[in-house]
Write a protein that holds these residues in place. Sequence first.
Motif, PDB file in Angstrom:
ATOM      1  N   LEU A  27      47.499 135.947  53.036  1.00 51.91           N
ATOM      2  CA  LEU A  27      47.203 135.957  54.465  1.00 51.91           C
ATOM      3  C   LEU A  27      46.281 134.813  54.863  1.00 51.91           C
ATOM      4  O   LEU A  27      46.533 134.127  55.862  1.00 51.91           O
ATOM      5  CB  LEU A  27      46.587 137.295  54.871  1.00 51.91           C
ATOM      6  N   ASP A  28      45.207 134.590  54.118  1.00 54.20           N
ATOM      7  CA  ASP A  28      44.283 133.519  54.503  1.00 54.20           C
ATOM      8  C   ASP A  28      44.947 132.154  54.419  1.00 54.20           C
ATOM      9  O   ASP A  28      44.719 131.271  55.265  1.00 54.20           O
ATOM     10  CB  ASP A  28      43.009 133.564  53.653  1.00 54.20           C
ATOM     11  N   LEU A  31      47.343 131.850  57.488  1.00 53.32           N
ATOM     12  CA  LEU A  31      46.635 131.559  58.737  1.00 53.32           C
ATOM     13  C   LEU A  31      46.201 130.101  58.783  1.00 53.32           C
ATOM     14  O   LEU A  31      46.325 129.440  59.821  1.00 53.32           O
ATOM     15  CB  LEU A  31      45.422 132.479  58.876  1.00 53.32           C
ATOM     16  N   LEU A  51      40.099 138.236  63.912  1.00 54.12           N
ATOM     17  CA  LEU A  51      40.761 139.519  63.734  1.00 54.12           C
ATOM     18  C   LEU A  51      39.918 140.634  64.332  1.00 54.12           C
ATOM     19  O   LEU A  51      38.683 140.595  64.278  1.00 54.12           O
ATOM     20  CB  LEU A  51      41.022 139.792  62.254  1.00 54.12           C
ATOM     21  N   THR A 159      52.876 139.170  61.510  1.00 53.64           N
ATOM     22  CA  THR A 159      52.637 138.885  60.098  1.00 53.64           C
ATOM     23  C   THR A 159      51.329 139.505  59.625  1.00 53.64           C
ATOM     24  O   THR A 159      51.253 140.103  58.543  1.00 53.64           O
ATOM     25  CB  THR A 159      52.608 137.364  59.862  1.00 53.64           C
ATOM     26  N   ILE A 160      50.285 139.356  60.442  1.00 54.10           N
ATOM     27  CA  ILE A 160      48.980 139.930  60.085  1.00 54.10           C
ATOM     28  C   ILE A 160      49.078 141.441  59.980  1.00 54.10           C
ATOM     29  O   ILE A 160      48.580 142.048  59.026  1.00 54.10           O
ATOM     30  CB  ILE A 160      47.919 139.534  61.122  1.00 54.10           C
ATOM     31  N   GLN A 161      49.738 142.059  60.970  1.00 53.91           N
ATOM     32  CA  GLN A 161      49.845 143.521  60.987  1.00 53.91           C
ATOM     33  C   GLN A 161      50.578 144.025  59.764  1.00 53.91           C
ATOM     34  O   GLN A 161      50.179 145.022  59.144  1.00 53.91           O
ATOM     35  CB  GLN A 161      50.563 143.977  62.264  1.00 53.91           C
ATOM     36  N   ASP A 163      50.818 142.558  56.848  1.00 49.53           N
ATOM     37  CA  ASP A 163      49.964 142.355  55.674  1.00 49.53           C
ATOM     38  C   ASP A 163      48.845 143.386  55.617  1.00 49.53           C
ATOM     39  O   ASP A 163      48.570 143.972  54.562  1.00 49.53           O
ATOM     40  CB  ASP A 163      49.366 140.950  55.718  1.00 49.53           C
TER      41      ASP A 163
END
Length: 404
Positions: A27-28, A31, A51, A159-161, A163
């Motif tokens: 994730l990092d 981003l 976030l 994508t964040i959700q 993950d």
Amino acid sequence: MLERSEPVDRVSVLEAVTDVALRHLKLDEFLRAVLDRIQRLFEVDTASVLLHDSAADVLTVAASVGMDEAGHGVTVPVGAGFTGRVAATRAPVVLDRVDHTTVVSPLLWRRGLHALLGVPMLAGGELVGVLHIGSVTPRRFTAEDTQLLNLVADRVALTIQADVNSAERAAATALQRSLLPARFPAVDGFSFAARYIPGTSMTVGGDWYDVFTLPGDRLGLVIGDVAGHGLAAAVVMGRLRSALRAYALIYTSPAKVLTNLHAKVSHFEHRSMATAAYGVIDLTTRQLTLSVAGHLPPVLALPGHPATLLTAPADIPIGLGITPKRPRRDTVIDLPPGAVLAFYTDGLIERPGHALDPYLDQLLSTITQADPNTICTHVTESLLGDTPPRDDVALLVLRLTPDA
């Protein structure tokens, strides 16, 4: 005020955030890669993702480009300053003046920014965070800039959700399983079995059961269900389990244990709510003292008789800051040799749009004087079959040996 000489290419933006190569990044890293592309495509000097922490209601810097790396971890309350306003209104915000009067984080105005555009990141109607870009030269962000940055934010939010949901489910599952008893205490005259079955349509919940010995030749047993799902519910479940064990060492009355547990949750975790049934068996007299906090009644099966629901009064659930209208109550039940007790959570018998009674009747028909492990198998096969439950299921069965 300057405008960008050439409009941002919509196709390039879509390609930047849907690149298959990005899907395999952590994730990092994802981003950071997306922000690098945003910086180039929008020809800006900075780009950042914050976030949303729903529990604390703050925004935390997760990744940025063109900014001091020390800014990572900076938090902004929702509603405060530029990014806080984007989050609170869930709408784009454009600034043409960046200083201490318009932004909370000094990192932004110390960077020398003259213009900022921020948009909310939303997934399924939930606030995931805020995405913003900035320019160190005077610039007028256009409606098209806003529209395209919104498009990017929507894709990044999904994508964040995904993950976060995956990580939270894994963490919640690991936490929940670590808190369930790995083995039952060895108690003469008693045998135990249990099942925990995670639901499929939701994230892991806060169902738990516990069996532990107590001073004075006593045995404590409890089943509970924390409202909600996910890591937060599992964390609350762990706290309740630990607190209940502590109060069980101080108070002999299950009602007093649940009274103090209610006070603790209402004071320290006033948004949390749980149901529970807690009982203590005197191993000398073979008597169960039971108190129920908004939970479904346990099942008792006596030799030569069909199983029945215990008639213990259901006092109010644990938490939510509710003041009880009357003290919690204990009910004393004799447990003769061969008696079987079954504790369960609502995922076993609740079906959306269906009455409880037929499923309760079905449950009662499966509780016999068989050994607890066999009973657990019969119960789950009868009520769940081959279809995984929508909600989590916890089931705890104990039996006094016939010659106890």
